[in-house]
Write an enzyme that holds these catalytic residues in place. Structure first.
Site, short mmCIF file in Angstrom:
data_model
loop_
_atom_site.label_atom_id
_atom_site.label_comp_id
_atom_site.label_asym_id
_atom_site.label_seq_id
_atom_site.Cartn_x
_atom_site.Cartn_y
_atom_site.Cartn_z
N LYS A 106 -43.02 33.71 -78.74
CA LYS A 106 -43.79 32.62 -78.85
C LYS A 106 -44.07 32.10 -80.24
O LYS A 106 -43.81 30.93 -80.71
CB LYS A 106 -45.11 33.09 -78.26
N GLN A 127 -53.13 37.30 -75.62
CA GLN A 127 -51.92 37.78 -74.88
C GLN A 127 -52.86 38.87 -73.94
O GLN A 127 -53.54 39.64 -74.19
CB GLN A 127 -50.85 38.57 -75.63
N ASP A 158 -53.22 28.07 -72.76
CA ASP A 158 -53.08 28.86 -71.56
C ASP A 158 -53.44 28.22 -69.98
O ASP A 158 -52.93 28.67 -69.19
CB ASP A 158 -53.32 30.21 -71.58
#
Ligand code: GUN
Length: 284
Positions: free
Chosen positions: A53, A97, A120
């Site tokens: 990422k 995460q 997200d």
């Protein structure tokens, strides 16, 4: 004839070129898109994902920070760190995460991220906005799957879509996006009776279970689109999806490979969400 490949690498390349160009425009206006990625503990898969990422951010000209913390990090310390990132004008997106260690309440952490930086799309406000049909940030994996369907001009309206896996990260938001695009959607879970009965009826089959090759060729409808979200490592070190690719490719009309299908698209849509957050910051 084998299915056509839904190639996430090729589509990502095209979308990332667009993201790079738009990032340059906002950067010239004094707002360089910035993403903060937090990872806690030493889960090897999570470490690979966050590295990818951050690397992707560099490639499209974003500012990025990767913060790694030991598994013992306290929840309050994590919440304090998120509060600082919420207030940091260089940061437009914050990603924690998952999964988190057991002593940290995932919900509390996700709710602590400012909704306008929740790239997200996991904050309850963003999940709710998606539910009622006005998404601010679409969760990256389902967003990427929709882009893949768009790339082949798939007629979603009226199609039968079956999703195997009902997670908050993939299954549920995927169902909302397909529903809003006019599909008739079935969500299956680990308790679904006669799973094959459902999957064999699917014009669009999305599988996100984390169970290697659990969808066999005879569970797939002729000519359908098969989107495999799974990334599993086999004992021999090779990666495979949740679908038995070598069997399903002779039945499906389109199929995503693993690797090189949904995986790169998830990262691309994270970049897109971060870019859009920065673009909104310019307009403010
Ligand atoms: N873990 C697995 N997928 C994801 C994702 O899309 N976002 C975050 N934050 N964690 C994940």
């Amino acid at each position: 004839m084998p299915a056509q490949l839904l190639d996430g690498n090729t589509l990502s390349k095209k979308l990332r070129a667009e993201i790079t160009a738009r990032a340059a425009i906002v950067t010239a206006k004094g707002v360089r898109p910035g993403l903060a990625v937090i990872v806690i503990g030493d889960n090897p898969a999570s470490q690979v994902y966050v590295r990818n990422k951050v690397k992707a951010c560099e490639d499209v000209g974003f500012y990025s920070v990767l913060e790694r913390y030991p598994a013992e990090l306290g929840e309050d310390e994590l919440l304090a760190r998120i509060a600082l990132l919420n207030a940091d004008p260089k940061i437009h997106g914050i990603l924690v995460q998952l999964p988190l260690p057991d002593h940290i309440a995932t919900e509390r952490v996700l709710e602590a991220i400012a909704p306008e930086k929740d790239v997200d799309g996991f904050h309850i406000a963003n999940a709710g906005a998606l539910m009622v049909g006005h998404p601010e940030f679409k969760p990256c994996t389902p967003y990427g799957c929709m882009k893949m369907l768009e790339s082949i001009d798939y007629p979603i309206r009226g199609a039968r879509a079956v999703i195997v896996g009902a997670s908050n990260i993939v299954g549920k938001p995927m169902a909302m996006l397909l529903l809003q695009a006019g599909a008739t959607v079935t969500i299956c879970n680990s308790k679904t009776r006669d799973l094959a009965h459902h999957t064999k009826d699917a014009d669009i089959l999305v599988v996100a279970t984390g169970k290697p090759k659990m969808i066999s060729g005879d569970m797939v409808k002729n000519g359908s689109v098969v989107i495999d979200v799974g990334i599993n490592r086999l004992p021999d070190g090779k990666l495979c999806g949740d679908v038995d690719f070598d069997a399903a490719k002779y039945i499906a009309g389109w199929i995503t490979p693993v690797p090189g299908g949904v995986g790169p698209m998830t990262i691309t849509m994270l970049l897109m969400n971060t870019l859009e957050a920065a673009e909104k910051a310019v307009k403010k």
